[in-house]
Design a protein around this motif. Sequence first.
Motif, PDB file in Angstrom:
ATOM      1  N   GLY A   1     -51.918 -21.566 -62.956  1.00  0.00           N
ATOM      2  CA  GLY A   1     -52.539 -20.723 -62.242  1.00  0.00           C
ATOM      3  C   GLY A   1     -51.600 -20.045 -61.741  1.00  0.00           C
TER       4      GLY A   1
ATOM      5  N   PHE B   1     -51.787 -18.070 -57.617  1.00  0.00           N
ATOM      6  CA  PHE B   1     -52.539 -17.740 -56.554  1.00  0.00           C
ATOM      7  C   PHE B   1     -51.493 -16.716 -55.296  1.00  0.00           C
ATOM      8  CE2 PHE B   1     -55.765 -21.328 -56.931  1.00  0.00           C
ATOM      9  CZ  PHE B   1     -54.870 -21.734 -57.533  1.00  0.00           C
TER      10      PHE B   1
ATOM     11  N   PHE C   1     -57.038 -17.596 -55.207  1.00  0.00           N
ATOM     12  CA  PHE C   1     -57.012 -17.579 -56.290  1.00  0.00           C
ATOM     13  C   PHE C   1     -56.511 -16.580 -57.034  1.00  0.00           C
ATOM     14  CE2 PHE C   1     -57.721 -19.456 -60.625  1.00  0.00           C
ATOM     15  CZ  PHE C   1     -58.860 -18.024 -61.538  1.00  0.00           C
TER      16      PHE C   1
ATOM     17  N   THR D   1     -59.657 -17.607 -66.772  1.00  0.00           N
ATOM     18  CA  THR D   1     -60.938 -17.117 -65.261  1.00  0.00           C
ATOM     19  C   THR D   1     -59.649 -16.904 -64.710  1.00  0.00           C
ATOM     20  OG1 THR D   1     -61.971 -17.671 -63.962  1.00  0.00           O
ATOM     21  CG2 THR D   1     -60.077 -19.505 -64.593  1.00  0.00           C
ATOM     22  N   TYR D   2     -61.055 -15.562 -64.265  1.00  0.00           N
ATOM     23  CA  TYR D   2     -60.383 -14.334 -63.195  1.00  0.00           C
ATOM     24  C   TYR D   2     -60.842 -14.128 -62.463  1.00  0.00           C
ATOM     25  CZ  TYR D   2     -56.858 -12.947 -67.436  1.00  0.00           C
ATOM     26  OH  TYR D   2     -55.676 -12.830 -68.090  1.00  0.00           O
ATOM     27  N   GLN D   3     -59.613 -13.761 -60.412  1.00  0.00           N
ATOM     28  CA  GLN D   3     -59.949 -13.542 -59.324  1.00  0.00           C
ATOM     29  C   GLN D   3     -60.868 -12.081 -59.915  1.00  0.00           C
ATOM     30  OE1 GLN D   3     -58.986 -11.212 -55.332  1.00  0.00           O
ATOM     31  NE2 GLN D   3     -58.290 -13.143 -55.444  1.00  0.00           N
TER      32      GLN D   3
ATOM     33  N   THR E   1     -59.420 -25.162 -63.115  1.00  0.00           N
ATOM     34  CA  THR E   1     -60.248 -24.426 -61.267  1.00  0.00           C
ATOM     35  C   THR E   1     -59.440 -23.582 -60.822  1.00  0.00           C
ATOM     36  OG1 THR E   1     -61.102 -25.564 -59.643  1.00  0.00           O
ATOM     37  CG2 THR E   1     -58.817 -26.432 -60.429  1.00  0.00           C
ATOM     38  N   SER E   2     -60.230 -23.184 -60.019  1.00  0.00           N
ATOM     39  CA  SER E   2     -59.733 -21.901 -58.749  1.00  0.00           C
ATOM     40  C   SER E   2     -59.769 -22.112 -58.019  1.00  0.00           C
ATOM     41  CB  SER E   2     -60.962 -20.874 -58.950  1.00  0.00           C
ATOM     42  OG  SER E   2     -62.223 -21.111 -58.011  1.00  0.00           O
TER      43      SER E   2
ATOM     44  N   SER F   1     -57.207 -23.869 -54.930  1.00  0.00           N
ATOM     45  CA  SER F   1     -56.526 -24.252 -54.479  1.00  0.00           C
ATOM     46  C   SER F   1     -55.407 -25.692 -54.813  1.00  0.00           C
ATOM     47  CB  SER F   1     -55.623 -23.320 -53.868  1.00  0.00           C
ATOM     48  OG  SER F   1     -55.698 -23.833 -52.877  1.00  0.00           O
TER      49      SER F   1
END
Length: 121
Positions: free
Chosen positions: A32, A34, A44, A56-58, A102-103, A105
């Motif tokens: 990922g 951040f 994230f 997955t994205y913010q 998962t987002s 951190s």
Amino acid sequence: VQLQASGGGLVQAGDSLRLSCVASGRTFGVYGWFRQAPGKEREFVAASKWRGDRKTYQDSVKGRFTISRDNRDNTLYLQMNMLRPEDTAVYYCAVRVDYILTSSSSSYHYWGQGTQLTVSS
């Protein structure tokens, strides 16, 4: 385990930039990106499973940023297009050893050192 991030810099709004992160030391399940802006909490940006295409994205980067990897040399990428001043932050790559996407951190096991992105208006 080592994660070495690079590619940050100073760009103008609307520009594109690609961040890279070389991962070594073991295999990973999830990787990922951040970021942390001055005076703000780390947030994230994007994450993906190492195998397969689930990502997955913010919300604020959807349609502008793309997370990817090159399995041949264990390099992670974050392609950033249509950059905005609010994207200015230190960007970190991170990995999980399991396969939980998962987002959060706090659930990532290893982190790179960060690379600074500054977007001028």
